[in-house]
Motif scaffolding. Structure first.
Motif, PDB file in Angstrom:
ATOM      1  N   GLY A  92      81.665-158.309 -79.908  1.00  0.00           N
ATOM      2  CA  GLY A  92      81.618-156.852 -79.850  1.00  0.00           C
ATOM      3  C   GLY A  92      80.217-156.269 -79.917  1.00  0.00           C
ATOM      4  N   PHE A  93      79.190-157.096 -79.694  1.00  0.00           N
ATOM      5  CA  PHE A  93      77.807-156.636 -79.802  1.00  0.00           C
ATOM      6  C   PHE A  93      77.230-156.142 -78.477  1.00  0.00           C
ATOM      7  N   VAL A  94      77.790-156.601 -77.361  1.00  0.00           N
ATOM      8  CA  VAL A  94      77.347-156.135 -76.045  1.00  0.00           C
ATOM      9  C   VAL A  94      78.573-155.839 -75.200  1.00  0.00           C
ATOM     10  N   GLU A  95      78.327-155.074 -74.144  1.00  0.00           N
ATOM     11  CA  GLU A  95      79.372-154.821 -73.158  1.00  0.00           C
ATOM     12  C   GLU A  95      78.754-154.955 -71.779  1.00  0.00           C
ATOM     13  N   ARG A  96      79.586-155.307 -70.833  1.00  0.00           N
ATOM     14  CA  ARG A  96      79.128-155.408 -69.450  1.00  0.00           C
ATOM     15  C   ARG A  96      79.811-154.319 -68.646  1.00  0.00           C
ATOM     16  N   ARG A  97      79.013-153.734 -67.741  1.00  0.00           N
ATOM     17  CA  ARG A  97      79.558-152.717 -66.845  1.00  0.00           C
ATOM     18  C   ARG A  97      78.869-152.836 -65.492  1.00  0.00           C
ATOM     19  N   GLN A  98      79.509-152.289 -64.493  1.00  0.00           N
ATOM     20  CA  GLN A  98      78.979-152.368 -63.140  1.00  0.00           C
ATOM     21  C   GLN A  98      77.680-151.561 -63.047  1.00  0.00           C
ATOM     22  N   ASP A  99      76.694-152.119 -62.354  1.00  0.00           N
ATOM     23  CA  ASP A  99      75.417-151.443 -62.116  1.00  0.00           C
ATOM     24  C   ASP A  99      75.672-150.288 -61.151  1.00  0.00           C
ATOM     25  N   PRO A 100      75.349-149.048 -61.524  1.00  0.00           N
ATOM     26  CA  PRO A 100      75.609-147.914 -60.631  1.00  0.00           C
ATOM     27  C   PRO A 100      74.780-147.966 -59.338  1.00  0.00           C
ATOM     28  N   ASP A 101      73.648-148.676 -59.370  1.00  0.00           N
ATOM     29  CA  ASP A 101      72.794-148.781 -58.187  1.00  0.00           C
ATOM     30  C   ASP A 101      73.176-149.940 -57.274  1.00  0.00           C
ATOM     31  N   ASP A 102      73.863-150.934 -57.831  1.00  0.00           N
ATOM     32  CA  ASP A 102      74.247-152.121 -57.055  1.00  0.00           C
ATOM     33  C   ASP A 102      75.559-152.645 -57.626  1.00  0.00           C
ATOM     34  N   GLY A 103      76.646-152.315 -56.994  1.00  0.00           N
ATOM     35  CA  GLY A 103      77.970-152.654 -57.489  1.00  0.00           C
ATOM     36  C   GLY A 103      78.233-154.147 -57.625  1.00  0.00           C
ATOM     37  N   ARG A 104      77.375-154.972 -57.030  1.00  0.00           N
ATOM     38  CA  ARG A 104      77.563-156.423 -57.140  1.00  0.00           C
ATOM     39  C   ARG A 104      77.049-156.962 -58.474  1.00  0.00           C
ATOM     40  N   ARG A 105      76.232-156.194 -59.160  1.00  0.00           N
ATOM     41  CA  ARG A 105      75.618-156.656 -60.410  1.00  0.00           C
ATOM     42  C   ARG A 105      76.307-156.037 -61.612  1.00  0.00           C
ATOM     43  N   GLN A 106      76.252-156.760 -62.726  1.00  0.00           N
ATOM     44  CA  GLN A 106      76.765-156.240 -63.988  1.00  0.00           C
ATOM     45  C   GLN A 106      75.601-156.089 -64.961  1.00  0.00           C
ATOM     46  N   LEU A 107      75.559-154.934 -65.611  1.00  0.00           N
ATOM     47  CA  LEU A 107      74.539-154.690 -66.616  1.00  0.00           C
ATOM     48  C   LEU A 107      75.097-154.996 -67.992  1.00  0.00           C
ATOM     49  N   VAL A 108      74.290-155.633 -68.796  1.00  0.00           N
ATOM     50  CA  VAL A 108      74.642-155.938 -70.181  1.00  0.00           C
ATOM     51  C   VAL A 108      73.926-154.917 -71.044  1.00  0.00           C
ATOM     52  N   SER A 109      74.662-154.265 -71.930  1.00  0.00           N
ATOM     53  CA  SER A 109      74.043-153.286 -72.825  1.00  0.00           C
ATOM     54  C   SER A 109      74.621-153.438 -74.224  1.00  0.00           C
ATOM     55  N   LEU A 110      73.871-152.932 -75.192  1.00  0.00           N
ATOM     56  CA  LEU A 110      74.303-153.017 -76.582  1.00  0.00           C
ATOM     57  C   LEU A 110      75.423-152.033 -76.868  1.00  0.00           C
ATOM     58  N   THR A 111      76.341-152.442 -77.702  1.00  0.00           N
ATOM     59  CA  THR A 111      77.315-151.528 -78.280  1.00  0.00           C
ATOM     60  C   THR A 111      76.686-150.991 -79.566  1.00  0.00           C
ATOM     61  N   ARG A 112      77.318-150.034 -80.195  1.00  0.00           N
ATOM     62  CA  ARG A 112      76.780-149.517 -81.463  1.00  0.00           C
ATOM     63  C   ARG A 112      76.656-150.630 -82.503  1.00  0.00           C
ATOM     64  N   PRO A 113      77.706-151.467 -82.703  1.00  0.00           N
ATOM     65  CA  PRO A 113      77.541-152.562 -83.671  1.00  0.00           C
ATOM     66  C   PRO A 113      76.429-153.537 -83.282  1.00  0.00           C
ATOM     67  N   GLY A 114      76.245-153.768 -81.990  1.00  0.00           N
ATOM     68  CA  GLY A 114      75.178-154.649 -81.535  1.00  0.00           C
ATOM     69  C   GLY A 114      73.810-154.086 -81.837  1.00  0.00           C
ATOM     70  N   ARG A 115      73.646-152.791 -81.624  1.00  0.00           N
ATOM     71  CA  ARG A 115      72.366-152.133 -81.910  1.00  0.00           C
ATOM     72  C   ARG A 115      72.085-152.183 -83.409  1.00  0.00           C
ATOM     73  N   GLU A 116      73.096-151.897 -84.212  1.00  0.00           N
ATOM     74  CA  GLU A 116      72.911-151.922 -85.666  1.00  0.00           C
ATOM     75  C   GLU A 116      72.579-153.328 -86.155  1.00  0.00           C
ATOM     76  N   ARG A 117      73.257-154.321 -85.617  1.00  0.00           N
ATOM     77  CA  ARG A 117      73.002-155.708 -86.027  1.00  0.00           C
ATOM     78  C   ARG A 117      71.607-156.144 -85.612  1.00  0.00           C
ATOM     79  N   GLY A 118      71.215-155.841 -84.386  1.00  0.00           N
ATOM     80  CA  GLY A 118      69.888-156.210 -83.907  1.00  0.00           C
ATOM     81  C   GLY A 118      68.783-155.551 -84.711  1.00  0.00           C
ATOM     82  N   GLN A 119      68.965-154.286 -85.039  1.00  0.00           N
ATOM     83  CA  GLN A 119      67.962-153.588 -85.835  1.00  0.00           C
ATOM     84  C   GLN A 119      67.912-154.133 -87.252  1.00  0.00           C
ATOM     85  N   GLY A 120      69.058-154.529 -87.782  1.00  0.00           N
ATOM     86  CA  GLY A 120      69.080-155.133 -89.115  1.00  0.00           C
ATOM     87  C   GLY A 120      68.343-156.462 -89.143  1.00  0.00           C
TER      88      GLY A 120
END
Length: 158
Positions: A92-120
């Protein structure tokens, strides 16, 4: 050496050699600190591997990225990064979503728990380093480190 360059001083060469050896050692040490107080997860939560912690910190720093981009900056094989991303997604630390600029790619981004864990993790590592510096260095040595880091920052920005 071109005509306009000054000869390399022995002090500059020695400083460069020390930095060359020390920075990777410090980086490895900081990445190995997953089990110090403040870095371990909450009860029942799995501890992060050094690779997972590094990806969380990287995403916090650069924002969303593809798994391929993460593999390049982390200097690992794409297959290895795919495993790290899957494990972080399952936690639950990251999520993947379609890249709005290139639908063939998936972007990985932090979720709130991921951001909090990484900062900790980053805060705990910085605290460990501050305590280690305080324990091993004098006030004068610590001020010299600050001065040296300003010089290194100037060199990296040049």
């Amino acid at each position: 050496m071109s005509e306009n360059e000054e000869p390399l001083s022995s002090v500059a060469a020695q400083a460069a050699g020390e930095i060359w050896v020390m920075f990777p050692r410090l980086r490895r040490k900081l990445r190995s600190l997953e089990n110090i107080e403040g870095l371990a997860g909450h009860e029942g939560e799995a501890d992060l591997s050094p690779a997972q912690a590094s990806v969380l910190a990287r995403l916090d720093k650069i924002g969303a990225a593809t798994a391929s981009e993460l593999a390049v900056v982390e200097n690992v094989r794409p297959q290895s990064m795919a495993k790290v991303v899957i494990s972080l997604e399952q936690a639950g630390f990251v999520e993947r979503r379609q890249d709005p600029d290139d639908g063939r790619r998936q972007l990985v981004s932090l979720t709130r728990p991921g951001r909090e864990r990484g900062q900790g993790v980053r805060r705990a590592r910085q605290e460990w380093l501050a305590r280690a510096l305080q324990e091993h260095g004098t006030e004068e040595q610590l001020r010299a480190v600050i001065t040296a880091m300003k010089l290194i920052d100037e060199v990296t920005e040049a």
